[in-house]
Scaffold this active site. Structure first.
Site, PDB file in Angstrom:
ATOM      1  N   GLY A 136      15.414   3.045  14.523  1.00  0.00           N
ATOM      2  CA  GLY A 136      16.620   3.287  15.312  1.00  0.00           C
ATOM      3  C   GLY A 136      16.438   3.014  16.795  1.00  0.00           C
ATOM      4  O   GLY A 136      17.357   2.530  17.463  1.00  0.00           O
TER       5      GLY A 136
ATOM      6  N   LYS B 258       8.525   6.433   6.093  1.00  0.00           N
ATOM      7  CA  LYS B 258       7.681   5.391   6.706  1.00  0.00           C
ATOM      8  C   LYS B 258       6.286   5.408   6.082  1.00  0.00           C
ATOM      9  O   LYS B 258       5.719   4.368   5.743  1.00  0.00           O
ATOM     10  CB  LYS B 258       7.588   5.611   8.226  1.00  0.00           C
TER      11      LYS B 258
END
Lengths: 312, 312
Positions: A11, A272
């Site tokens: 982001g 992740k």
């Protein structure tokens, strides 16, 4: 040595420091991020880019809500598609410019990308992924009456939760592969891909969002990528974060990373770490989690949390 | 004989009979249109698809307006991009299905496409293209104060006008060409392409919409396309429409078509006629204007208004 590298942009590569997703904030963040990406491209590597879209989808949902009495709202798969194109061409504009400034003649392309998910994924019956803005209970109730699922999140209010099914297959993998082979830097599978399920002889979109890092791991595997870089807002994955024993993980293996995974709860580091582990377990040479500005160092193998099958 | 064909899909290929652009209406219209397109693909031709996006952009503008107090509005170039992806993947889902049902193994891809325009195009100082919904004067005034240009259109109210600059170059032509060469049916340059102007070493989006038929002519020329099909809601271009002398034009030349162009005023037929003429003047073998359901007949040369350099 020329390698094939997939970079998954978090982001912070496309929203302002405050998480703001205005056009200007997005353009500024993307422009900054592409300076780092251009270094990797200019070094001669084959590069595929994918990206998140949380704040952008959040904005689209607000527009859906506030205009619903005039314009029919569009489902989540459409929102994901919309962000693939806006972020895609914003990345292209910025990367074209950064490459040109370096005297690098490589070209860019954005491929609209669908990701197949299982219609029986548990996420569809027990959605867990929070998206969009917080609303007071009375406003949330109106949306619940329209069929959406909202949860009471305490002081900040209510928030919508949606399915985040496992990505099974990147449907539009082959055009990405073809363009990479032709030398393009390809933007693909933005926001985890547009979620679709089998429908008769074809596919149809579904109300869901796919985790962009998990799709990145799948895309990296299927493109026979050498390195998966997961670019986020921290330099390293940390253990004991916020304690006196806090330490950066510099090299690790999927097994050891998985042992730590519980520590990351359901926060943004969890997928992740899972994506990095999956990619290496599937035969990828290395996955690296690091910050945006260290992408080039990460690719050079000198920075970040580097995950390989066995530490050397 | 296998030929390269560009099909430009008009609004009726992706909106309901009433012009409605709800998700369901769009999916139904696209599904129907793709049955016609699949016939052409299945015959072995190389096919590139482009499409309009007027009602879809109109919806996005309404959302921009009504949510502006919560979410920053996005400019027109972003709206165009959004529709490229939503219409693109809707087309892919429907065409994948139609091709599979015919036992045809051809694959599809959507390329996000930018179109370069001249920042000094007269459209930017004297915008003429009406878009979006009609509003009463007081609501239009609020938007005028934000810098938009609105015009009094009489009984129906005020309407926004924007620049519709000449398309100069399809920036993302090469990835389209590469994918066509690999056998893909490619969706490209939707809504005329995302309008961009030179900016330093690269490009930036601008508040404008490019005519999709004029971009289609450019794309068809630069892809060395044999046939440009402009699919709309009428079977033929008509002369003397609504008079006792009304007649369908079946074969014509760019010169004769241009002589008739004045008759079409500034209506939606004007850019279609102009695009057909330009394509043939630029060396294209034939341009055909016809209705969606006659695309296959048009490609076979047995239906529609067929424009060639000289009538045979």
């Amino acid at each position: 040595m020329q390698r094939r590298i997939l970079i998954a942009l978090g982001g912070n590569a496309m929203t302002g420091p405050d998480g703001g997703a205005s056009v200007v904030a997005q353009q500024a963040a993307v422009t900054e991020a592409m300076k780092s990406v251009a270094v990797v491209v200019d070094a001669g590597h084959e590069v595929v880019l994918t990206h998140g879209n949380g704040p952008q989808v959040g904005n689209l949902l607000v527009k859906n809500e506030l205009a619903a009495h005039v314009v029919p709202p569009v489902p989540l798969d459409w929102c994901v598609a919309q962000t693939q194109a806006t972020i895609g061409f914003t990345i292209q504009n910025a990367l074209d410019s950064a490459l040109h400034e370096r005297g690098c003649g490589r070209r860019t392309a954005t491929v609209v990308t669908r990701t197949a998910v299982d219609p029986d994924d548990p996420g569809f019956t027990l959605p867990t992924k929070p998206i969009g803005r917080y609303l007071p209970a009375d406003q949330a109730r109106l949306l619940i009456e329209l069929g959406q699922i909202w949860q009471d999140r305490g002081a900040r209010g209510w928030r919508r939760v949606v399915a985040s099914p496992e990505p099974l297959r990147v449907l539009d993998l082959e055009p990405v592969r073809a363009l990479v082979a032709e030398g393009y830097v390809v933007v693909a599978a933005g926001g985890g891909g547009i979620p679709v399920v089998p429908d008769g002889a074809g596919w149809r979109g579904v109300e869901a969002v796919v985790d962009k890092d998990l799709t990145a791991a799948l895309l990296a595997r299927d493109l026979a990528t050498d390195t998966l870089v997961i670019a986020t807002d921290v330099d390293h994955v940390m253990v004991g974060f916020g304690t006196p024993e806090q330490a950066a993980i510099t090299r690790t293996t999927p097994a050891r990373l998985r042992d730590l995974a519980a520590e990351f709860g359901s926060g943004s580091m969890r997928p992740k770490v899972e994506a990095a582990a999956r990619f290496v377990e599937a035969g990828g040479r290395q996955a690296i989690i690091t910050s945006l500005r260290h992408i080039a160092d990460a690719v050079a193998g000198t920075f970040g949390t580097i995950v390989t099958a066995a530490d050397d």
